[in-house]
Scaffold this active site. Structure first.
Site, PDB file in Angstrom:
ATOM      1  N   HIS A 154      35.571  43.503  43.146  1.00  0.00           N
ATOM      2  CA  HIS A 154      34.746  42.480  42.477  1.00  0.00           C
ATOM      3  C   HIS A 154      34.002  43.108  41.300  1.00  0.00           C
ATOM      4  O   HIS A 154      33.894  42.521  40.223  1.00  0.00           O
ATOM      5  CB  HIS A 154      33.707  41.881  43.423  1.00  0.00           C
ATOM      6  CG  HIS A 154      34.262  41.407  44.735  1.00  0.00           C
ATOM      7  ND1 HIS A 154      33.845  41.908  45.942  1.00  0.00           N
ATOM      8  CD2 HIS A 154      35.212  40.493  45.012  1.00  0.00           C
ATOM      9  CE1 HIS A 154      34.516  41.305  46.926  1.00  0.00           C
ATOM     10  NE2 HIS A 154      35.354  40.444  46.377  1.00  0.00           N
TER      11      HIS A 154
ATOM     12  N   HIS B 239      32.677  44.495  46.599  1.00  0.00           N
ATOM     13  CA  HIS B 239      33.248  45.843  46.602  1.00  0.00           C
ATOM     14  C   HIS B 239      33.683  46.161  45.174  1.00  0.00           C
ATOM     15  O   HIS B 239      33.484  45.349  44.261  1.00  0.00           O
ATOM     16  CB  HIS B 239      34.383  45.983  47.618  1.00  0.00           C
ATOM     17  CG  HIS B 239      35.527  45.021  47.462  1.00  0.00           C
ATOM     18  ND1 HIS B 239      36.250  44.914  46.292  1.00  0.00           N
ATOM     19  CD2 HIS B 239      36.060  44.122  48.315  1.00  0.00           C
ATOM     20  CE1 HIS B 239      37.186  44.001  46.444  1.00  0.00           C
ATOM     21  NE2 HIS B 239      37.085  43.484  47.656  1.00  0.00           N
TER      22      HIS B 239
ATOM     23  N   CYS C 125      50.019  36.221  56.802  1.00  0.00           N
ATOM     24  CA  CYS C 125      49.709  36.292  55.376  1.00  0.00           C
ATOM     25  C   CYS C 125      49.676  37.755  54.946  1.00  0.00           C
ATOM     26  O   CYS C 125      49.137  38.608  55.660  1.00  0.00           O
ATOM     27  CB  CYS C 125      48.348  35.641  55.130  1.00  0.00           C
ATOM     28  SG  CYS C 125      47.664  36.004  53.523  1.00  0.00           S
TER      29      CYS C 125
ATOM     30  N   HIS D  43      46.074  38.846  54.501  1.00  0.00           N
ATOM     31  CA  HIS D  43      45.212  38.809  55.688  1.00  0.00           C
ATOM     32  C   HIS D  43      46.050  38.892  56.962  1.00  0.00           C
ATOM     33  O   HIS D  43      46.090  37.946  57.751  1.00  0.00           O
ATOM     34  CB  HIS D  43      44.363  37.522  55.688  1.00  0.00           C
ATOM     35  CG  HIS D  43      43.537  37.360  54.458  1.00  0.00           C
ATOM     36  ND1 HIS D  43      43.977  36.661  53.352  1.00  0.00           N
ATOM     37  CD2 HIS D  43      42.306  37.837  54.142  1.00  0.00           C
ATOM     38  CE1 HIS D  43      43.043  36.717  52.413  1.00  0.00           C
ATOM     39  NE2 HIS D  43      42.027  37.412  52.863  1.00  0.00           N
TER      40      HIS D  43
ATOM     41  N   CYS E 184      42.683  33.315  52.460  1.00  0.00           N
ATOM     42  CA  CYS E 184      43.002  33.006  51.052  1.00  0.00           C
ATOM     43  C   CYS E 184      42.480  31.626  50.668  1.00  0.00           C
ATOM     44  O   CYS E 184      42.473  31.285  49.498  1.00  0.00           O
ATOM     45  CB  CYS E 184      44.510  32.975  50.819  1.00  0.00           C
ATOM     46  SG  CYS E 184      45.352  34.526  51.055  1.00  0.00           S
TER      47      CYS E 184
ATOM     48  N   CYS F 197      46.121  29.636  55.271  1.00  0.00           N
ATOM     49  CA  CYS F 197      45.413  30.899  55.517  1.00  0.00           C
ATOM     50  C   CYS F 197      43.961  30.723  55.087  1.00  0.00           C
ATOM     51  O   CYS F 197      43.687  30.524  53.903  1.00  0.00           O
ATOM     52  CB  CYS F 197      46.053  32.052  54.747  1.00  0.00           C
ATOM     53  SG  CYS F 197      45.049  33.551  54.847  1.00  0.00           S
TER      54      CYS F 197
HETATM   55  N1  MSP Z   1      36.460  32.609  45.293  1.00  0.00           N
HETATM   56  C1  MSP Z   1      37.731  33.026  44.787  1.00  0.00           C
HETATM   57  C2  MSP Z   1      37.769  32.940  43.283  1.00  0.00           C
HETATM   58  C3  MSP Z   1      37.488  31.594  42.733  1.00  0.00           C
HETATM   59  S1  MSP Z   1      37.479  31.598  41.006  1.00  0.00           S
HETATM   60  C4  MSP Z   1      37.411  30.012  40.588  1.00  0.00           C
HETATM   61  C5  MSP Z   1      37.998  34.456  45.218  1.00  0.00           C
HETATM   62  N2  MSP Z   1      36.928  35.196  45.502  1.00  0.00           N
HETATM   63  S2  MSP Z   1      36.904  36.695  46.041  1.00  0.00           S
HETATM   64  O1  MSP Z   1      35.547  36.958  46.444  1.00  0.00           O
HETATM   65  O2  MSP Z   1      37.922  36.878  47.006  1.00  0.00           O
HETATM   66  O3  MSP Z   1      37.120  37.641  44.811  1.00  0.00           O
HETATM   67  C6  MSP Z   1      38.298  37.713  44.216  1.00  0.00           C
HETATM   68  C7  MSP Z   1      38.333  38.699  43.094  1.00  0.00           C
HETATM   69  O4  MSP Z   1      38.334  40.057  43.535  1.00  0.00           O
HETATM   70  C8  MSP Z   1      39.666  38.473  42.445  1.00  0.00           C
HETATM   71  O5  MSP Z   1      39.608  38.602  41.079  1.00  0.00           O
HETATM   72  C9  MSP Z   1      40.528  39.534  43.132  1.00  0.00           C
HETATM   73  O6  MSP Z   1      41.694  39.771  42.481  1.00  0.00           O
HETATM   74  C10 MSP Z   1      39.537  40.686  43.113  1.00  0.00           C
HETATM   75  N3  MSP Z   1      39.946  41.735  44.019  1.00  0.00           N
HETATM   76  C11 MSP Z   1      40.012  41.716  45.378  1.00  0.00           C
HETATM   77  N4  MSP Z   1      40.478  42.924  45.803  1.00  0.00           N
HETATM   78  C12 MSP Z   1      40.714  43.734  44.741  1.00  0.00           C
HETATM   79  C13 MSP Z   1      41.080  45.075  44.553  1.00  0.00           C
HETATM   80  N5  MSP Z   1      41.414  45.872  45.551  1.00  0.00           N
HETATM   81  N6  MSP Z   1      41.081  45.586  43.290  1.00  0.00           N
HETATM   82  C14 MSP Z   1      40.696  44.845  42.208  1.00  0.00           C
HETATM   83  N7  MSP Z   1      40.337  43.573  42.351  1.00  0.00           N
HETATM   84  C15 MSP Z   1      40.471  42.934  43.590  1.00  0.00           C
HETATM   85  O7  MSP Z   1      39.140  34.842  45.259  1.00  0.00           O
END
Ligand code: MSP
Length: 467
Positions: A22, A19, A144, A147, A130, A127
């Site tokens: 990411h 999304h 959480c 979540h 997370c 969780c």
């Molecule tokens: N797999 C772990 C990261 C491991 S790094 C060694 C993970 N993955 S994730 O698919 O959940 O992606 C996380 C990334 O997306 C993070 O940087 C997180 O902060 C970011 N975001 C998730 N929701 C977000 C928003 N609404 N806005 C901006 N970034 C956000 O965590």
């Protein structure tokens, strides 16, 4: 010696499609990678997928696939998505890569030999969303915060622990200031959390099949975050580019700052490996005032943005609204307004005007092909909207004003004055185009093709159709 720049994004979980949360991290990293390449540095830009752990195993089971089959199907989709967004990553790492798995096992052994791993019983809540153990102060109504729809799992099992309190005590300098952690507000959150730290971190799981085995105890699987964080280091080993370590910048979202700023640092200190130079934790996107979430149904995908605005404008809009120090609230209406104001009416219109007015004029633009110091200072601070505003306010706007004041279209084509005005306007616009290439590489190329190659080439098609 050529300077190097090693930049990473988080590796994303394959249970979801990307999304804009990411995409904003990945686009920001891409902008910086392109900037450092333009500055003549040797760049390594790493992204990838996080494929182990319960969350992925559960998603695979739901899809009636083995976790490996599931990951093999989804990981290429991430790559496709990033290619569509014109992300210029140099290597895509997957945590199921055997090269990565070997580095993880070697590193955990080294940390154990150095005396920072011990066995104990873990009792508490986990969780799966997370992939993290939770303490009661991290919960609201026993759920959480991230979540709220997921039931927490209660564990009591034998685990291996990383002695992070001991590591912190032994390395007061590294943790006292967290000087590598930006921005300052988020660093302070981490410092407060360190001060209140009461437990070490469990780094293995007893009943999780899908993961890398603890090398000295095959009944235990390495905790997915311990495995995932190592990707930044293992990539340099897989690529046989040890010179790239330490990373110059880990770009992460604020939700995973603790794992990077404190746990990753502890792992590296325990393994006696050099620390990364900088970790930047950005804020989050909200959509129309609400947290973006699947259950609210307000998730915006880069696919939807690309369908509406095209790839180049999507990159621009995400970079301009990048949630840096503070959360960034976006709405479709506001994205459309920015697109029309900045791109269709301003930049696009200016290029068309100049294109028409200066058709076939010979103009040397070689001195316009530079990155200004002000512009790069914004990029160095990860202030992407500042960098963009700098181009709009210092190059595009003054050119528009000058054109409207001097009305060169009233003068005959051969008039020296007319040619002088257009020369200046075109050189300034090419300067804007050249710098914009970090955000919109193809549009920038097109601007330079039309205006900046020595002889203006008139093309009818506008760069950005109005929406
Ligand atoms: N797999 C772990 C990261 C491991 S790094 C060694 C993970 N993955 S994730 O698919 O959940 O992606 C996380 C990334 O997306 C993070 O940087 C997180 O902060 C970011 N975001 C998730 N929701 C977000 C928003 N609404 N806005 C901006 N970034 C956000 O965590």
């Amino acid at each position: 010696m050529q300077k190097k720049f090693y930049i990473t994004t988080p590796i994303y979980y394959v249970n979801d499609v990307p999304h804009i949360g990411h995409a904003c991290t990945t686009i920001a990293a891409d902008v910086l990678a392109r900037y450092h390449r333009l500055a003549g540095e040797e760049v390594l830009f790493l992204t990838g997928t996080d494929e182990h752990g319960s969350k992925i195993a559960q998603a695979a089971a739901k899809d009636h696939k083995t976790p490996q089959e599931f990951c093999d199907e989804i990981a290429p989709k991430f790559e496709e998505n990033w290619k569509k967004l014109n992300i210029s990553y140099d290597y895509f790492i997957r945590t199921t890569n055997p090269g990565h798995e070997k580095v993880v096992q070697d590193l955990i052994l080294k940390i154990k030999e150095n005396g920072y791993i011990y066995e104990d019983t873990y009792k508490g809540l986990y969780c799966v969303g997370c992939e993290a153990f939770k303490t009661t102060d991290e919960l609201l109504d026993n759920k959480c915060l991230e979540h709220p729809n997921k039931e927490l799992e209660q564990y009591e099992e034998k685990n291996y622990f990383l002695a992070i309190r001991k590591i912190i005590t032994e390395n007061p300098k590294a943790f006292e200031k967290l000087a590598y952690s930006f921005p300052e507000s988020k660093r302070n959150e981490m410092l407060a959390k360190i001060a209140g730290l009461e437990t070490d971190v469990s780094i293995s799981r007893a009943n999780v099949e899908w993961g890398i085995k603890i090398p000295w105890d095959s009944s235990q699987t390495i905790y997915v975050w311990f495995d995932a964080l190592i990707n930044y280091f293992s990539a340099t080993q897989i690529l046989k580019k040890p010179n790239m370590w330490p990373a110059d910048l880990h770009l992460v979202g604020k939700g995973i700052n603790w794992f990077h700023t404190v746990i990753w640092q502890s792992m590296l200190l325990a393994a006696k490996i050099e620390l990364p130079k900088k970790i930047f934790a950005h804020s989050h996107y909200n959509v129309a005032g609400q947290k973006m979430s699947k259950s609210i149904g307000n998730v915006i995908s880069p696919e939807e943005l690309m369908a509406k605005f095209g790839v180049e404008a999507t990159r621009y809009l995400i970079a301009k609204s990048f949630p840096g120090n503070d959360d960034s609230d976006i709405t479709w209406e506001q994205l459309i307004n920015t697109y029309n104001a900045d791109l269709a009416n301003n930049l696009g219109n200016l290029v068309s005007r100049l294109n028409r007015l200066a058709d076939k004029l010979e103009i040397d633009c070689s001195s316009s092909l530079v990155l200004s110091e002000k512009f790069t200072a914004y990029l160095d601070n990860l202030d992407f909207s500042g960098a963009i505003e700098n181009i709009l306010r210092e190059l595009i706007d003054p050119v528009n004003v000058l054109l409207n004041q001097k009305t060169p279209w009233m003068l005959p084509f051969e008039d020296k004055n007319r040619q002088e005005i257009l020369r200046h306007c075109i050189q300034e616009t090419v300067k804007a185009g050249y710098q914009l290439q970090v955000f919109m590489p193809n549009i920038a190329k097109e601007i330079i093709e039309r205006l900046g190659k020595g002889r203006v080439v008139h093309k009818k098609e506008g760069l950005f159709p109005r929406i």
